[in-house]
Enzyme design. Sequence first.
Site, mmCIF file in Angstrom:
data_model
loop_
_atom_site.group_PDB
_atom_site.id
_atom_site.type_symbol
_atom_site.label_atom_id
_atom_site.label_comp_id
_atom_site.label_asym_id
_atom_site.label_seq_id
_atom_site.Cartn_x
_atom_site.Cartn_y
_atom_site.Cartn_z
ATOM 1 N N ARG A 50 0.757 -1.156 0.117
ATOM 2 C CA ARG A 50 0.126 0.041 -0.032
ATOM 3 C C ARG A 50 0.894 1.265 0.153
ATOM 4 N NH1 ARG A 50 -3.876 -1.844 4.890
ATOM 5 N NH2 ARG A 50 -4.966 -3.496 4.106
ATOM 6 N N ASP A 52 1.117 5.382 0.199
ATOM 7 C CA ASP A 52 0.176 6.582 0.964
ATOM 8 C C ASP A 52 -0.342 7.700 -0.032
ATOM 9 O OD1 ASP A 52 0.554 5.402 3.540
ATOM 10 O OD2 ASP A 52 2.420 6.530 3.801
ATOM 11 N N TYR A 111 12.295 0.964 -3.745
ATOM 12 C CA TYR A 111 11.828 2.404 -3.571
ATOM 13 C C TYR A 111 12.778 3.339 -4.044
ATOM 14 C CZ TYR A 111 7.464 1.116 -1.369
ATOM 15 O OH TYR A 111 6.197 0.329 -1.026
ATOM 16 N N ARG A 202 10.593 7.609 3.824
ATOM 17 C CA ARG A 202 10.163 9.048 4.167
ATOM 18 C C ARG A 202 10.762 9.461 5.428
ATOM 19 N NH1 ARG A 202 4.038 10.157 3.913
ATOM 20 N NH2 ARG A 202 4.843 12.135 4.506
#
Length: 262
Positions: A50, A52, A111, A202
């Site tokens: 998932r 954000d 990522y 993040r």
Amino acid sequence: MPRFSLKIEYHGAPFKGWQRQADLPSVQGAIEDALRKLEPGFETIAAAGRTDTGVHATGQVAHADLERDWDPFRLSEALNYHLKPLPVCVLEAAKVADDWHARFSAVERRYLFRIVARRAPLTHEKGLVWQMNHRLDAGAMQEAANALIGQHDFTTFRSTMCQAKSPVKTLDEARVEVIDIPYGKEYRFHFRARSFLHNQIRSFVGSLAQVGSGAWEVGRMKEALEARDRAACGPVCPPEGLYLTHVSYDDMPFTGAFDARV
């Protein structure tokens, strides 16, 4: 019911994240709506992970169980027709085994986080990167990032809302790349692991940016990690620079090849 894997690309700005939500736009909801145009009784898809609100993807993966035994190319073409004009598309579809699972069969996720440092406001890249008006020390950030590689308790870099059973994860790669761009620099942060915690990347990048700007000494990154305390984390960076770029499987369903029929 044949099972199909879908490789998906999307711009995260218009969506409230991947996961379907009542009365809110989501990537999952958009794809499921498109699938119902093809098979009205379709229910749900499962994804590799998932993302954000505001996070992008160039290599998200999901799977769907369908009634019809579609030609994979025709399935991707039909879905893309019904997804227009939303900024989401199916790059490739492939038929997979009934026990293949987009999330649980995954062995690695990658990522990318992008920071652009330049004084002038962004035009083409607006909403796709985190912009700063000052340059960063890439060497210091890489040195600090090296402390994150390996198996650790990542409580410091884990959202308080994270639902993972354990904060212990193994990070296989944390690499900082610098690219010269007109009137500035782009810093690309590459992360690779089997799985990640909520807001982990993040949180990493927000803290690494503190190192790069000189607000933190290099050693403070390791100290923050070892503190196992969310309060030791630097500011969490905004979502618009983050991309899910790749999900790997032992039995990789996608070719990545250009289809001559296009």
